[in-house]
Design an enzyme around this catalytic site. Structure first.
Site, PDB file in Angstrom:
ATOM      1  N   HIS A  59     -32.604  -0.135  44.058  1.00 47.80           N
ATOM      2  CA  HIS A  59     -32.268   0.500  45.334  1.00 47.80           C
ATOM      3  C   HIS A  59     -32.840  -0.332  46.475  1.00 47.80           C
ATOM      4  O   HIS A  59     -33.639  -1.259  46.263  1.00 47.80           O
ATOM      5  CB  HIS A  59     -32.823   1.934  45.399  1.00 47.80           C
ATOM      6  CG  HIS A  59     -34.294   2.031  45.145  1.00 47.80           C
ATOM      7  ND1 HIS A  59     -35.236   1.656  46.066  1.00 47.80           N
ATOM      8  CD2 HIS A  59     -34.988   2.420  44.054  1.00 47.80           C
ATOM      9  CE1 HIS A  59     -36.431   1.837  45.563  1.00 47.80           C
ATOM     10  NE2 HIS A  59     -36.314   2.296  44.325  1.00 47.80           N
TER      11      HIS A  59
HETATM   12  P1  TYD Z   1     -37.765   5.862  42.571  1.00 41.01           P
HETATM   13  O1  TYD Z   1     -38.248   5.436  43.920  1.00 41.01           O
HETATM   14  O2  TYD Z   1     -36.285   5.838  42.329  1.00 41.01           O
HETATM   15  O3  TYD Z   1     -38.470   5.003  41.435  1.00 41.01           O
HETATM   16  P2  TYD Z   1     -38.518   3.408  41.199  1.00 41.01           P
HETATM   17  O4  TYD Z   1     -37.912   2.742  42.373  1.00 41.01           O
HETATM   18  O5  TYD Z   1     -39.973   3.101  41.070  1.00 41.01           O
HETATM   19  O6  TYD Z   1     -37.809   3.120  39.940  1.00 41.01           O
HETATM   20  O7  TYD Z   1     -38.332   7.326  42.291  1.00 41.01           O
HETATM   21  C1  TYD Z   1     -38.204   7.935  41.013  1.00 41.01           C
HETATM   22  C2  TYD Z   1     -38.346   9.449  41.217  1.00 41.01           C
HETATM   23  O8  TYD Z   1     -39.637   9.771  41.730  1.00 41.01           O
HETATM   24  C3  TYD Z   1     -37.328  10.045  42.167  1.00 41.01           C
HETATM   25  O9  TYD Z   1     -36.902  11.305  41.646  1.00 41.01           O
HETATM   26  C4  TYD Z   1     -38.099  10.272  43.432  1.00 41.01           C
HETATM   27  C5  TYD Z   1     -39.527  10.487  42.958  1.00 41.01           C
HETATM   28  N1  TYD Z   1     -40.528   9.990  43.893  1.00 41.01           N
HETATM   29  C6  TYD Z   1     -41.256  10.876  44.643  1.00 41.01           C
HETATM   30  O10 TYD Z   1     -41.101  12.117  44.545  1.00 41.01           O
HETATM   31  N2  TYD Z   1     -42.204  10.395  45.522  1.00 41.01           N
HETATM   32  C7  TYD Z   1     -42.416   9.070  45.669  1.00 41.01           C
HETATM   33  O11 TYD Z   1     -43.285   8.643  46.479  1.00 41.01           O
HETATM   34  C8  TYD Z   1     -41.625   8.147  44.898  1.00 41.01           C
HETATM   35  C9  TYD Z   1     -41.806   6.662  45.031  1.00 41.01           C
HETATM   36  C10 TYD Z   1     -40.693   8.649  44.022  1.00 41.01           C
END
Ligand code: TYD
Length: 149
Positions: A59
């Protein structure tokens, strides 16, 4: 918080050398927002217990700025601004990767037991995410990219 995209050339994506206090008892690194990184730290999160072969990221963020650090172990971060794609191997706790807004990122090749520490410029906000790659390319006005190692 506004979710208007920030131009992705506002500050360069790249490695940041962090302070390192070497000590026979163990080394110490510290990070001060606005001094060692170009934003105030509003959130800290970390990835851990990443299973072998799993990937994270996939993303971009419209406004969020981040510093990504391999606090333990190693992993690769591929960063893409819609025109240029660069891959960074992070394996030192005193090196951070600064990722400005509007950069697509993929985190791969996590070593066993690695910890990915992320300092972020804002609280969690799902509306700040771009999770669709064609939509990201359209947002940055790009239809092509090249690879730089
Ligand atoms: P995501 O940012 O997509 O993970 P990555 O980029 O590390 O693979 O987040 C994964 C899940 O965690 C998503 O459901 C959102 C949640 N999340 C939070 O609730 N708070 C946060 O600070 C972060 C980074 C993610």
């Amino acid at each position: 918080m506004s979710t208007k995209p920030t131009p992705n050339n506002a500050a360069d994506c790249g490695l940041v050398q962090l302070p390192r206090i070497e000590d026979p008892r163990g080394n110490l690194t510290f990070i001060e927002g606005g001094r060692h990184i170009p934003f105030d730290i509003r959130r800290v999160y970390y990835l851990y217990d990443v299973p072998g072969g799993a990937d994270r990221g996939g993303h971009a963020h419209k406004q969020l700025r981040q510093l990504i650090v391999a606090a333990s172990g190693s992993f690769d971060v591929t960063v893409d601004d819609g025109r240029t794609r660069r891959c960074f191997h992070l394996d030192r706790a005193f090196l951070g990767l600064y990722v400005p807004p509007m950069h697509w990122r993929e985190l791969t090749n996590f070593s066993s037991g690695s910890i990915c520490l992320v300092l972020a410029s804002a609280p969690y906000d799902e509306t700040d995410y771009l999770r669709d790659y064609p939509g990201f390319l359209a947002a940055v006005g790009s239809d092509r990219w090249t690879f730089r190692s």
